[in-house]
Design a protein around this motif. Structure first.
Motif, PDB file in Angstrom:
ATOM      1  N   MET A   1       0.244   8.181  -5.468  1.00  0.00           N
ATOM      2  CA  MET A   1       1.019   7.157  -6.113  1.00  0.00           C
ATOM      3  C   MET A   1       1.959   7.863  -7.074  1.00  0.00           C
ATOM      4  O   MET A   1       1.535   8.684  -7.865  1.00  0.00           O
ATOM      5  CB  MET A   1       0.005   6.222  -6.761  1.00  0.00           C
ATOM      6  N   THR A   2       3.226   7.548  -6.981  1.00  0.00           N
ATOM      7  CA  THR A   2       4.198   8.190  -7.856  1.00  0.00           C
ATOM      8  C   THR A   2       5.093   7.150  -8.507  1.00  0.00           C
ATOM      9  O   THR A   2       5.438   6.150  -7.899  1.00  0.00           O
ATOM     10  CB  THR A   2       5.082   9.183  -7.073  1.00  0.00           C
ATOM     11  N   LYS A   3       5.430   7.419  -9.742  1.00  0.00           N
ATOM     12  CA  LYS A   3       6.354   6.550 -10.462  1.00  0.00           C
ATOM     13  C   LYS A   3       7.170   7.441 -11.388  1.00  0.00           C
ATOM     14  O   LYS A   3       6.623   8.230 -12.145  1.00  0.00           O
ATOM     15  CB  LYS A   3       5.583   5.504 -11.255  1.00  0.00           C
ATOM     16  N   ASP A   4       8.472   7.328 -11.309  1.00  0.00           N
ATOM     17  CA  ASP A   4       9.364   8.128 -12.129  1.00  0.00           C
ATOM     18  C   ASP A   4       9.444   7.520 -13.522  1.00  0.00           C
ATOM     19  O   ASP A   4       9.774   6.349 -13.683  1.00  0.00           O
ATOM     20  CB  ASP A   4      10.741   8.169 -11.470  1.00  0.00           C
TER      21      ASP A   4
ATOM     22  N   SER B   1       0.505   5.965  -0.683  1.00  0.00           N
ATOM     23  CA  SER B   1       0.494   6.460   0.694  1.00  0.00           C
ATOM     24  C   SER B   1      -0.423   5.614   1.581  1.00  0.00           C
ATOM     25  O   SER B   1      -1.349   4.945   1.108  1.00  0.00           O
ATOM     26  CB  SER B   1       0.025   7.915   0.739  1.00  0.00           C
ATOM     27  N   ALA B   2      -0.170   5.687   2.877  1.00  0.00           N
ATOM     28  CA  ALA B   2      -1.005   4.973   3.843  1.00  0.00           C
ATOM     29  C   ALA B   2      -2.444   5.468   3.778  1.00  0.00           C
ATOM     30  O   ALA B   2      -3.386   4.677   3.897  1.00  0.00           O
ATOM     31  CB  ALA B   2      -0.434   5.148   5.250  1.00  0.00           C
ATOM     32  N   ASN B   3      -2.626   6.766   3.578  1.00  0.00           N
ATOM     33  CA  ASN B   3      -3.985   7.309   3.483  1.00  0.00           C
ATOM     34  C   ASN B   3      -4.720   6.741   2.276  1.00  0.00           C
ATOM     35  O   ASN B   3      -5.898   6.402   2.361  1.00  0.00           O
ATOM     36  CB  ASN B   3      -3.957   8.838   3.386  1.00  0.00           C
TER      37      ASN B   3
ATOM     38  N   LYS C   1      -4.065   3.838   0.773  1.00  0.00           N
ATOM     39  CA  LYS C   1      -4.324   2.425   1.053  1.00  0.00           C
ATOM     40  C   LYS C   1      -5.550   2.278   1.948  1.00  0.00           C
ATOM     41  O   LYS C   1      -6.386   1.397   1.730  1.00  0.00           O
ATOM     42  CB  LYS C   1      -3.116   1.772   1.725  1.00  0.00           C
ATOM     43  N   CYS C   2      -5.656   3.147   2.955  1.00  0.00           N
ATOM     44  CA  CYS C   2      -6.806   3.127   3.857  1.00  0.00           C
ATOM     45  C   CYS C   2      -8.091   3.375   3.072  1.00  0.00           C
ATOM     46  O   CYS C   2      -9.094   2.673   3.262  1.00  0.00           O
ATOM     47  CB  CYS C   2      -6.626   4.170   4.952  1.00  0.00           C
ATOM     48  N   ASP C   3      -8.083   4.355   2.194  1.00  0.00           N
ATOM     49  CA  ASP C   3      -9.255   4.647   1.363  1.00  0.00           C
ATOM     50  C   ASP C   3      -9.638   3.440   0.514  1.00  0.00           C
ATOM     51  O   ASP C   3     -10.817   3.105   0.395  1.00  0.00           O
ATOM     52  CB  ASP C   3      -8.998   5.851   0.448  1.00  0.00           C
ATOM     53  N   VAL C   4      -8.640   2.782  -0.071  1.00  0.00           N
ATOM     54  CA  VAL C   4      -8.883   1.605  -0.907  1.00  0.00           C
ATOM     55  C   VAL C   4      -9.517   0.499  -0.068  1.00  0.00           C
ATOM     56  O   VAL C   4     -10.528  -0.091  -0.463  1.00  0.00           O
ATOM     57  CB  VAL C   4      -7.568   1.111  -1.565  1.00  0.00           C
ATOM     58  N   VAL C   5      -8.943   0.224   1.095  1.00  0.00           N
ATOM     59  CA  VAL C   5      -9.464  -0.832   1.964  1.00  0.00           C
ATOM     60  C   VAL C   5     -10.892  -0.524   2.387  1.00  0.00           C
ATOM     61  O   VAL C   5     -11.763  -1.404   2.355  1.00  0.00           O
ATOM     62  CB  VAL C   5      -8.549  -1.037   3.196  1.00  0.00           C
ATOM     63  N   LEU C   6     -11.162   0.711   2.764  1.00  0.00           N
ATOM     64  CA  LEU C   6     -12.517   1.071   3.182  1.00  0.00           C
ATOM     65  C   LEU C   6     -13.519   0.893   2.044  1.00  0.00           C
ATOM     66  O   LEU C   6     -14.643   0.425   2.267  1.00  0.00           O
ATOM     67  CB  LEU C   6     -12.545   2.504   3.719  1.00  0.00           C
ATOM     68  N   GLN C   7     -13.130   1.239   0.831  1.00  0.00           N
ATOM     69  CA  GLN C   7     -14.024   1.047  -0.316  1.00  0.00           C
ATOM     70  C   GLN C   7     -14.307  -0.439  -0.547  1.00  0.00           C
ATOM     71  O   GLN C   7     -15.432  -0.820  -0.884  1.00  0.00           O
ATOM     72  CB  GLN C   7     -13.433   1.685  -1.578  1.00  0.00           C
ATOM     73  N   ILE C   8     -13.306  -1.274  -0.321  1.00  0.00           N
ATOM     74  CA  ILE C   8     -13.488  -2.725  -0.455  1.00  0.00           C
ATOM     75  C   ILE C   8     -14.436  -3.232   0.636  1.00  0.00           C
ATOM     76  O   ILE C   8     -15.383  -3.974   0.359  1.00  0.00           O
ATOM     77  CB  ILE C   8     -12.133  -3.456  -0.405  1.00  0.00           C
ATOM     78  N   LEU C   9     -14.196  -2.825   1.876  1.00  0.00           N
ATOM     79  CA  LEU C   9     -15.029  -3.290   2.992  1.00  0.00           C
ATOM     80  C   LEU C   9     -16.470  -2.816   2.876  1.00  0.00           C
ATOM     81  O   LEU C   9     -17.392  -3.517   3.295  1.00  0.00           O
ATOM     82  CB  LEU C   9     -14.428  -2.839   4.317  1.00  0.00           C
ATOM     83  N   LYS C  10     -16.678  -1.639   2.296  1.00  0.00           N
ATOM     84  CA  LYS C  10     -18.029  -1.114   2.098  1.00  0.00           C
ATOM     85  C   LYS C  10     -18.737  -1.773   0.919  1.00  0.00           C
ATOM     86  O   LYS C  10     -19.926  -1.571   0.717  1.00  0.00           O
ATOM     87  CB  LYS C  10     -17.971   0.392   1.860  1.00  0.00           C
TER      88      LYS C  10
ATOM     89  N   TRP D   1      -3.050  -5.401   2.389  1.00  0.00           N
ATOM     90  CA  TRP D   1      -3.524  -4.135   2.970  1.00  0.00           C
ATOM     91  C   TRP D   1      -4.767  -4.382   3.819  1.00  0.00           C
ATOM     92  O   TRP D   1      -4.896  -3.845   4.924  1.00  0.00           O
ATOM     93  CB  TRP D   1      -3.856  -3.120   1.892  1.00  0.00           C
ATOM     94  N   VAL D   2      -5.687  -5.173   3.289  1.00  0.00           N
ATOM     95  CA  VAL D   2      -6.933  -5.454   4.005  1.00  0.00           C
ATOM     96  C   VAL D   2      -6.636  -6.201   5.304  1.00  0.00           C
ATOM     97  O   VAL D   2      -7.140  -5.828   6.366  1.00  0.00           O
ATOM     98  CB  VAL D   2      -7.920  -6.244   3.117  1.00  0.00           C
ATOM     99  N   ARG D   3      -5.804  -7.243   5.243  1.00  0.00           N
ATOM    100  CA  ARG D   3      -5.456  -8.012   6.451  1.00  0.00           C
ATOM    101  C   ARG D   3      -4.783  -7.125   7.493  1.00  0.00           C
ATOM    102  O   ARG D   3      -5.105  -7.188   8.680  1.00  0.00           O
ATOM    103  CB  ARG D   3      -4.537  -9.181   6.103  1.00  0.00           C
ATOM    104  N   THR D   4      -3.846  -6.304   7.063  1.00  0.00           N
ATOM    105  CA  THR D   4      -3.132  -5.413   7.974  1.00  0.00           C
ATOM    106  C   THR D   4      -4.098  -4.440   8.640  1.00  0.00           C
ATOM    107  O   THR D   4      -4.038  -4.196   9.848  1.00  0.00           O
ATOM    108  CB  THR D   4      -2.022  -4.649   7.226  1.00  0.00           C
ATOM    109  N   PHE D   5      -5.000  -3.874   7.860  1.00  0.00           N
ATOM    110  CA  PHE D   5      -5.994  -2.928   8.360  1.00  0.00           C
ATOM    111  C   PHE D   5      -6.884  -3.595   9.418  1.00  0.00           C
ATOM    112  O   PHE D   5      -7.105  -3.044  10.498  1.00  0.00           O
ATOM    113  CB  PHE D   5      -6.837  -2.425   7.190  1.00  0.00           C
TER     114      PHE D   5
END
Length: 68
Positions: free
Chosen positions: A1-4, A15-17, A19-28, A50-54
């Motif tokens: 995550m970047t912010k100037d 990043s997509a990776n 977001k995937c990690d976040v979704v997996l932590q939610i699902l678990k 993100w969750v719906r898309t995943f």
């Protein structure tokens, strides 16, 4: 995550990776949508998206004949 720091209203890029990690932590059950949204500085609705898309992508990959 970047912010100037020079552009405080610039959207945060996650990043997509990540977001995937976040979704997996939610699902678990290791995190919630609300806490993830707070942690990443995004709206709760964005994390829900993100969750719906995943889940939709996973469902599509399990089809016998995936849509083109």
């Amino acid at each position: 995550m970047t912010k100037d720091k020079n552009y405080p209203h610039q959207p945060i890029r996650i990043s997509a990776n990540r977001k995937c990690d976040v979704v997996l932590q939610i699902l678990k059950g290791n995190s919630t949508i609300e806490s993830s949204a707070t942690d990443y500085g995004v709206e709760k609705e964005q994390v829900q998206k993100w969750v719906r898309t995943f889940l939709d992508a996973g469902r599509e990959s399990l089809r016998t004949r995936p849509r083109a």
